[in-house]
Design a protein around this motif. Structure first.
Motif, mmCIF file in Angstrom:
data_model
loop_
_atom_site.group_PDB
_atom_site.id
_atom_site.type_symbol
_atom_site.label_atom_id
_atom_site.label_comp_id
_atom_site.label_asym_id
_atom_site.label_seq_id
_atom_site.Cartn_x
_atom_site.Cartn_y
_atom_site.Cartn_z
ATOM 1 N N LEU A 107 -5.215 -5.409 1.616
ATOM 2 C CA LEU A 107 -5.230 -6.317 2.778
ATOM 3 C C LEU A 107 -5.382 -7.779 2.382
ATOM 4 N N LYS A 108 -5.360 -8.054 1.071
ATOM 5 C CA LYS A 108 -5.739 -9.399 0.611
ATOM 6 C C LYS A 108 -4.839 -10.512 1.152
ATOM 7 N N VAL A 147 -13.258 -0.450 -2.174
ATOM 8 C CA VAL A 147 -12.811 -1.825 -2.424
ATOM 9 C C VAL A 147 -13.648 -2.867 -1.676
ATOM 10 N N CYS A 148 -13.776 -2.698 -0.384
ATOM 11 C CA CYS A 148 -14.490 -3.708 0.405
ATOM 12 C C CYS A 148 -15.972 -3.351 0.445
ATOM 13 N N LEU A 177 -11.524 2.480 2.318
ATOM 14 C CA LEU A 177 -11.412 1.091 1.870
ATOM 15 C C LEU A 177 -12.798 0.499 1.632
ATOM 16 N N CYS A 180 -6.267 -10.800 5.072
ATOM 17 C CA CYS A 180 -7.698 -10.843 5.397
ATOM 18 C C CYS A 180 -8.250 -12.251 5.176
ATOM 19 N N ARG A 201 -15.159 -8.865 8.029
ATOM 20 C CA ARG A 201 -14.466 -9.649 6.997
ATOM 21 C C ARG A 201 -13.026 -9.945 7.408
ATOM 22 N N CYS A 219 -7.349 -5.416 -3.281
ATOM 23 C CA CYS A 219 -7.322 -4.908 -1.905
ATOM 24 C C CYS A 219 -5.912 -5.011 -1.307
ATOM 25 N N THR A 236 -11.267 -13.367 4.838
ATOM 26 C CA THR A 236 -12.303 -13.429 3.792
ATOM 27 C C THR A 236 -11.673 -13.286 2.417
ATOM 28 N N GLY A 237 -10.703 -12.371 2.311
ATOM 29 C CA GLY A 237 -10.019 -12.190 1.032
ATOM 30 C C GLY A 237 -9.262 -13.443 0.637
ATOM 31 N N PRO A 270 -16.952 -7.805 -2.576
ATOM 32 C CA PRO A 270 -15.694 -7.073 -2.322
ATOM 33 C C PRO A 270 -14.676 -7.315 -3.435
ATOM 34 N N HIS A 271 -13.912 -6.261 -3.767
ATOM 35 C CA HIS A 271 -12.923 -6.389 -4.843
ATOM 36 C C HIS A 271 -11.603 -6.875 -4.245
ATOM 37 N N CYS A 272 -11.616 -8.101 -3.754
ATOM 38 C CA CYS A 272 -10.440 -8.634 -3.040
ATOM 39 C C CYS A 272 -9.154 -8.615 -3.874
HETATM 40 S S1 SF4 Z 1 -9.455 -8.711 1.107
HETATM 41 FE FE1 SF4 Z 1 -10.824 -8.526 2.900
HETATM 42 S S2 SF4 Z 1 -10.836 -6.352 3.389
HETATM 43 FE FE2 SF4 Z 1 -10.033 -6.556 1.307
HETATM 44 S S3 SF4 Z 1 -11.828 -6.356 -0.032
HETATM 45 FE FE3 SF4 Z 1 -11.559 -8.538 0.357
HETATM 46 S S4 SF4 Z 1 -12.904 -8.952 2.112
HETATM 47 FE FE4 SF4 Z 1 -12.569 -6.733 2.048
#
Ligand code: SF4
Length: 243
Positions: free
Chosen positions: A217-218, A204-205, A200, A221, A162, A215, A223-224, A210-212
């Motif tokens: 890393l949002k 979350v992921c 993580l 990331c 992701r 997160c 994908t986020g 995923p609970h973006c």
């Molecule tokens: S932001 Fe990225 S790493 Fe974070 S939950 Fe979403 S897909 Fe996963």
């Protein structure tokens, strides 16, 4: 990922952000090598608290490793209740102990510590069809043998996919993927990386959705960023990209 951020920078940033939200637990006392193999089978794809509890149940409910070896898969699976794939995990533990006992008539594996890292990993890999995965070999290399290895289980690979650190097609060659992650993550950060990524992935992921929004890393990331750029109604339905 932002155009200016390469994989090295993204992983550095990931470690910095995860350290705040999901700090790694203290490094545990070193176990004998055979026990670390069995623990790694409990731990693959599972955060430490759950794996520790299952491992402790196994140690308290069976008299010794020989009793685990001669027990049925179901009896061992019972102590793994609550872990994903409890039956498969139990089978792997019993098969590993059986294979090791047939080879050595013992439940010792500490001689691996006296071998060079490559030789030790090669010896462990001989149990590949008997419960020992690439994750287990890397885990034991990292935790027992003092080598530089980053164990990658399915939840960790999901997060790395992701984050676009690894591509879909690369996953078929797990050893090569691991080699490239080990290039980015220095040995001193290996333990921390392993522990933080699994937390993580578990909290979350998660696999399906995923609970973006929650997160750490949002902002980095891909994908986020994609999931969060969808208008709210569209983001709720259909589900965000899971990969
Ligand atoms: S932001 Fe990225 S790493 Fe974070 S939950 Fe979403 S897909 Fe996963």
């Amino acid at each position: 990922m932002p155009a200016t951020m390469n994989k090295q920078q993204l992983l550095n940033q990931t470690l910095t952000l995860l350290k705040k939200k999901f700090p790694a637990p203290p490094e545990p006392d070193k176990r004998p090598v055979l026990e670390e193999v069995v623990y790694a089978i409990c731990r693959e794809g599972v955060p430490s608290a759950k794996a520790d509890a299952a491992y402790a149940r196994m140690r308290s409910e069976f008299f010794d490793w020989n009793e685990v070896r001669v027990s049925t898969i179901q009896e061992v699976a019972n102590v793994f209740e609550g872990l994903p794939d409890a039956g498969d995990r139990a089978k792997r533990v019993v098969e590993f102990l059986q294979e090791h006992f047939e080879r050595t008539y013992s439940f010792e594996l500490d001689d691996l510590e006296k071998k060079g890292l490559k030789q030790a990993a090669k010896q462990l890999a001989r149990y590949k069809d008997k419960g020992v995965s690439d994750f287990v070999v890397a885990w034991v290399t990292q935790r027992s043998l003092g080598g530089h290895a980053v164990p990658l289980d399915e939840p960790t690979l999901r997060v790395l996919r992701r984050l676009n650190v690894i591509e879909e097609g690369e996953i078929d060659d797990l050893e090569a993927v691991r080699g490239s992650i080990e290039h980015f993550i220095p040995k001193a950060k290996g333990f921390e990386f392993t522990e933080e990524m699994i937390q993580l992935a578990d909290a979350v992921c998660v696999a399906d959705t995923p609970h973006c929004p929650h997160c750490p890393l949002k902002a980095d990331c891909p994908t986020g960023i994609e999931n969060l750029s969808k208008p709210k109604a569209a983001a709720d339905k259909p589900k965000p990209k899971s990969r």
